[in-house]
Motif scaffolding. Structure first.
Motif, PDB file in Angstrom:
ATOM      1  N   ARG A   1       3.039  10.672 -16.067  1.00 51.75           N
ATOM      2  CA  ARG A   1       3.900  10.127 -15.030  1.00 51.75           C
ATOM      3  C   ARG A   1       3.224   8.923 -14.405  1.00 51.75           C
ATOM      4  NH1 ARG A   1       5.437  14.413 -10.606  1.00 51.75           N
ATOM      5  NH2 ARG A   1       3.449  13.590  -9.984  1.00 51.75           N
ATOM      6  N   VAL A   2       4.033   8.028 -13.890  1.00 48.43           N
ATOM      7  CA  VAL A   2       3.486   6.896 -13.164  1.00 48.43           C
ATOM      8  C   VAL A   2       3.242   7.363 -11.733  1.00 48.43           C
ATOM      9  CG1 VAL A   2       3.957   4.573 -12.328  1.00 48.43           C
ATOM     10  CG2 VAL A   2       4.713   5.262 -14.599  1.00 48.43           C
ATOM     11  N   VAL A   3       1.983   7.237 -11.292  1.00 49.54           N
ATOM     12  CA  VAL A   3       1.624   7.658  -9.942  1.00 49.54           C
ATOM     13  C   VAL A   3       1.643   6.425  -9.061  1.00 49.54           C
ATOM     14  CG1 VAL A   3      -0.161   8.717  -8.517  1.00 49.54           C
ATOM     15  CG2 VAL A   3       0.212   9.528 -10.835  1.00 49.54           C
ATOM     16  N   ASN A   4       2.436   6.490  -7.990  1.00 48.45           N
ATOM     17  CA  ASN A   4       2.517   5.365  -7.062  1.00 48.45           C
ATOM     18  C   ASN A   4       1.318   5.399  -6.134  1.00 48.45           C
ATOM     19  OD1 ASN A   4       4.952   4.620  -8.152  1.00 48.45           O
ATOM     20  ND2 ASN A   4       6.126   5.858  -6.717  1.00 48.45           N
ATOM     21  N   ARG A   5       0.571   4.286  -6.142  1.00 52.42           N
ATOM     22  CA  ARG A   5      -0.615   4.183  -5.301  1.00 52.42           C
ATOM     23  C   ARG A   5      -0.546   2.922  -4.466  1.00 52.42           C
ATOM     24  NH1 ARG A   5      -4.890   7.543  -6.420  1.00 52.42           N
ATOM     25  NH2 ARG A   5      -4.640   8.802  -8.284  1.00 52.42           N
ATOM     26  N   CYS A   6      -1.179   2.956  -3.322  1.00 56.70           N
ATOM     27  CA  CYS A   6      -1.246   1.812  -2.436  1.00 56.70           C
ATOM     28  C   CYS A   6      -2.071   0.715  -3.104  1.00 56.70           C
ATOM     29  CB  CYS A   6      -1.890   2.217  -1.112  1.00 56.70           C
ATOM     30  SG  CYS A   6      -2.188   0.844   0.011  1.00 56.70           S
ATOM     31  N   SER A   7      -1.606  -0.506  -3.035  1.00 60.47           N
ATOM     32  CA  SER A   7      -2.340  -1.619  -3.648  1.00 60.47           C
ATOM     33  C   SER A   7      -3.564  -2.003  -2.828  1.00 60.47           C
ATOM     34  CB  SER A   7      -1.427  -2.839  -3.783  1.00 60.47           C
ATOM     35  OG  SER A   7      -0.387  -2.567  -4.681  1.00 60.47           O
ATOM     36  N   GLY A   8      -3.632  -1.583  -1.585  1.00 59.91           N
ATOM     37  CA  GLY A   8      -4.775  -1.915  -0.736  1.00 59.91           C
ATOM     38  C   GLY A   8      -5.901  -0.906  -0.843  1.00 59.91           C
ATOM     39  N   CYS A   9      -5.597   0.388  -0.722  1.00 67.66           N
ATOM     40  CA  CYS A   9      -6.647   1.403  -0.685  1.00 67.66           C
ATOM     41  C   CYS A   9      -6.571   2.381  -1.846  1.00 67.66           C
ATOM     42  CB  CYS A   9      -6.592   2.170   0.635  1.00 67.66           C
ATOM     43  SG  CYS A   9      -5.050   3.065   0.894  1.00 67.66           S
TER      44      CYS A   9
ATOM     45  N   ARG B   1      -4.590   4.782  -2.399  1.00 66.31           N
ATOM     46  CA  ARG B   1      -4.195   6.127  -1.984  1.00 66.31           C
ATOM     47  C   ARG B   1      -2.832   6.444  -2.601  1.00 66.31           C
ATOM     48  NH1 ARG B   1      -3.528   6.453   4.172  1.00 66.31           N
ATOM     49  NH2 ARG B   1      -5.737   5.980   4.036  1.00 66.31           N
ATOM     50  N   LYS B   2      -2.614   7.702  -2.987  1.00 63.21           N
ATOM     51  CA  LYS B   2      -1.308   8.109  -3.506  1.00 63.21           C
ATOM     52  C   LYS B   2      -0.285   8.044  -2.381  1.00 63.21           C
ATOM     53  CE  LYS B   2      -2.802  11.331  -7.083  1.00 63.21           C
ATOM     54  NZ  LYS B   2      -2.756  12.725  -7.544  1.00 63.21           N
ATOM     55  N   VAL B   3       0.852   7.380  -2.661  1.00 62.53           N
ATOM     56  CA  VAL B   3       1.865   7.266  -1.622  1.00 62.53           C
ATOM     57  C   VAL B   3       3.125   8.046  -1.975  1.00 62.53           C
ATOM     58  CG1 VAL B   3       1.057   5.111  -0.676  1.00 62.53           C
ATOM     59  CG2 VAL B   3       2.656   5.073  -2.563  1.00 62.53           C
ATOM     60  N   GLY B   4       3.393   8.303  -3.237  1.00 62.77           N
ATOM     61  CA  GLY B   4       4.559   9.080  -3.625  1.00 62.77           C
ATOM     62  C   GLY B   4       5.850   8.403  -3.210  1.00 62.77           C
ATOM     63  N   LEU B   5       6.723   9.139  -2.522  1.00 61.98           N
ATOM     64  CA  LEU B   5       8.014   8.604  -2.094  1.00 61.98           C
ATOM     65  C   LEU B   5       7.940   7.849  -0.782  1.00 61.98           C
ATOM     66  CD1 LEU B   5      10.255  11.676  -2.927  1.00 61.98           C
ATOM     67  CD2 LEU B   5       9.987   9.587  -4.249  1.00 61.98           C
ATOM     68  N   THR B   6       6.817   7.959  -0.084  1.00 61.00           N
ATOM     69  CA  THR B   6       6.712   7.320   1.231  1.00 61.00           C
ATOM     70  C   THR B   6       6.091   5.946   1.163  1.00 61.00           C
ATOM     71  OG1 THR B   6       4.576   8.355   1.614  1.00 61.00           O
ATOM     72  CG2 THR B   6       6.524   9.544   2.396  1.00 61.00           C
ATOM     73  N   GLY B   7       5.980   5.353  -0.015  1.00 58.14           N
ATOM     74  CA  GLY B   7       5.398   4.027  -0.153  1.00 58.14           C
ATOM     75  C   GLY B   7       6.340   2.942   0.335  1.00 58.14           C
ATOM     76  N   PHE B   8       5.787   1.817   0.763  1.00 55.99           N
ATOM     77  CA  PHE B   8       6.550   0.684   1.275  1.00 55.99           C
ATOM     78  C   PHE B   8       6.360  -0.493   0.326  1.00 55.99           C
ATOM     79  CE2 PHE B   8       5.514   3.284   4.917  1.00 55.99           C
ATOM     80  CZ  PHE B   8       6.712   3.353   5.590  1.00 55.99           C
ATOM     81  N   ARG B   9       7.475  -1.071  -0.136  1.00 55.71           N
ATOM     82  CA  ARG B   9       7.426  -2.264  -0.986  1.00 55.71           C
ATOM     83  C   ARG B   9       7.400  -3.487  -0.090  1.00 55.71           C
ATOM     84  NH1 ARG B   9       6.199  -1.984  -6.108  1.00 55.71           N
ATOM     85  NH2 ARG B   9       7.086  -0.163  -7.071  1.00 55.71           N
ATOM     86  N   CYS B  10       6.434  -4.354  -0.315  1.00 54.07           N
ATOM     87  CA  CYS B  10       6.331  -5.592   0.431  1.00 54.07           C
ATOM     88  C   CYS B  10       7.115  -6.670  -0.309  1.00 54.07           C
ATOM     89  CB  CYS B  10       4.866  -6.002   0.559  1.00 54.07           C
ATOM     90  SG  CYS B  10       4.616  -7.514   1.511  1.00 54.07           S
ATOM     91  N   ARG B  11       7.377  -7.785   0.361  1.00 53.67           N
ATOM     92  CA  ARG B  11       8.074  -8.896  -0.282  1.00 53.67           C
ATOM     93  C   ARG B  11       7.219  -9.546  -1.354  1.00 53.67           C
ATOM     94  NH1 ARG B  11      11.270 -11.943   4.604  1.00 53.67           N
ATOM     95  NH2 ARG B  11      12.552 -10.172   5.177  1.00 53.67           N
ATOM     96  N   CYS B  12       5.927  -9.327  -1.316  1.00 49.81           N
ATOM     97  CA  CYS B  12       5.063  -9.866  -2.363  1.00 49.81           C
ATOM     98  C   CYS B  12       5.172  -9.046  -3.643  1.00 49.81           C
ATOM     99  CB  CYS B  12       3.610  -9.924  -1.901  1.00 49.81           C
ATOM    100  SG  CYS B  12       2.870  -8.332  -1.487  1.00 49.81           S
ATOM    101  N   GLY B  13       5.840  -7.883  -3.595  1.00 53.48           N
ATOM    102  CA  GLY B  13       6.100  -7.091  -4.786  1.00 53.48           C
ATOM    103  C   GLY B  13       5.188  -5.892  -4.966  1.00 53.48           C
TER     104      GLY B  13
ATOM    105  N   LEU C   1       3.159  -2.242  -3.688  1.00 52.79           N
ATOM    106  CA  LEU C   1       3.464  -1.008  -2.976  1.00 52.79           C
ATOM    107  C   LEU C   1       2.296  -0.666  -2.074  1.00 52.79           C
ATOM    108  CD1 LEU C   1       5.571   1.355  -2.947  1.00 52.79           C
ATOM    109  CD2 LEU C   1       4.086   2.498  -4.567  1.00 52.79           C
ATOM    110  N   PHE C   2       2.590  -0.282  -0.829  1.00 52.09           N
ATOM    111  CA  PHE C   2       1.532  -0.005   0.139  1.00 52.09           C
ATOM    112  C   PHE C   2       1.804   1.284   0.892  1.00 52.09           C
ATOM    113  CE2 PHE C   2       1.528  -4.611  -0.351  1.00 52.09           C
ATOM    114  CZ  PHE C   2       0.192  -4.821  -0.667  1.00 52.09           C
ATOM    115  N   CYS C   3       0.730   1.851   1.439  1.00 50.76           N
ATOM    116  CA  CYS C   3       0.839   3.046   2.277  1.00 50.76           C
ATOM    117  C   CYS C   3       1.252   2.610   3.676  1.00 50.76           C
ATOM    118  CB  CYS C   3      -0.495   3.794   2.311  1.00 50.76           C
ATOM    119  SG  CYS C   3      -1.848   2.861   3.056  1.00 50.76           S
TER     120      CYS C   3
END
Length: 156
Positions: free
Chosen positions: A92-100, A102-114, A116-118
């Motif tokens: 599975r593709v695990v969604n992780r924060c691009s900064g730290c 950290r696993k974010v799962g469904l609570t990740g935030f997409r920035c306008r730069c494209g 995913l962040f916590c």
């Protein structure tokens, strides 16, 4: 209990002696409540009369309604596999924060730069955002407020 009188005995349901076929000659029995049409033809004719003129609907109802059945079923979209999926396919593709990271799962935030962040790194000042907010704002203002210039007046 009282006996039934002749009036009560004659209130039984009456079955029509002849079966009327659909007026569109589709082969199904018609119903007098639907203008001697089958249910399919009646719904098709009411849909066409509500969306188009009555002359076009009369021309359509005069044609016989034909039913078509596909002879061959559609081929399956995904052919069956003989071998089990490899570990890389089952991952599975695990969604992780691009900064730290950290696993974010469904609570990740997409920035306008494209990316995913916590919740901690979701704001543009908390991560190295490459999106130019000033240029996007200028373009939006220019798009919403076009420059209007009057025609030049020629002086005689």
């Amino acid at each position: 209990m009282a006996h039934k009188t002749e009036k009560e005995e004659t209130t039984d349901f009456k079955v029509p002696e002849t079966i009327t076929l659909c007026v569109n000659n589709c082969g199904v029995t018609g119903n007098p409540a639907t203008n001697n049409m089958c249910q399919n033809c009646f719904t098709a004719s009411t849909a066409t009369t509500s969306s188009s003129s009555s002359s076009a609907a009369a021309a359509r109802s005069a044609r016989p309604h034909k039913r078509s059945f596909p002879e061959d079923p559609a081929p399956p979209l995904d052919p069956p596999r003989d071998h089990p999926p490899s570990p890389s396919e089952a991952k599975r593709v695990v969604n992780r924060c691009s900064g730290c990271r950290r696993k974010v799962g469904l609570t990740g935030f997409r920035c306008r730069c494209g990316h995913l962040f916590c919740a901690e790194h979701r704001y543009s000042d908390r991560h190295d955002c490459t999106y130019d907010y000033k240029a996007a704002g200028r373009e939006a203002i220019a798009r919403e407020n076009p420059v209007i210039r009057a025609a030049k007046i020629v002086k005689v």
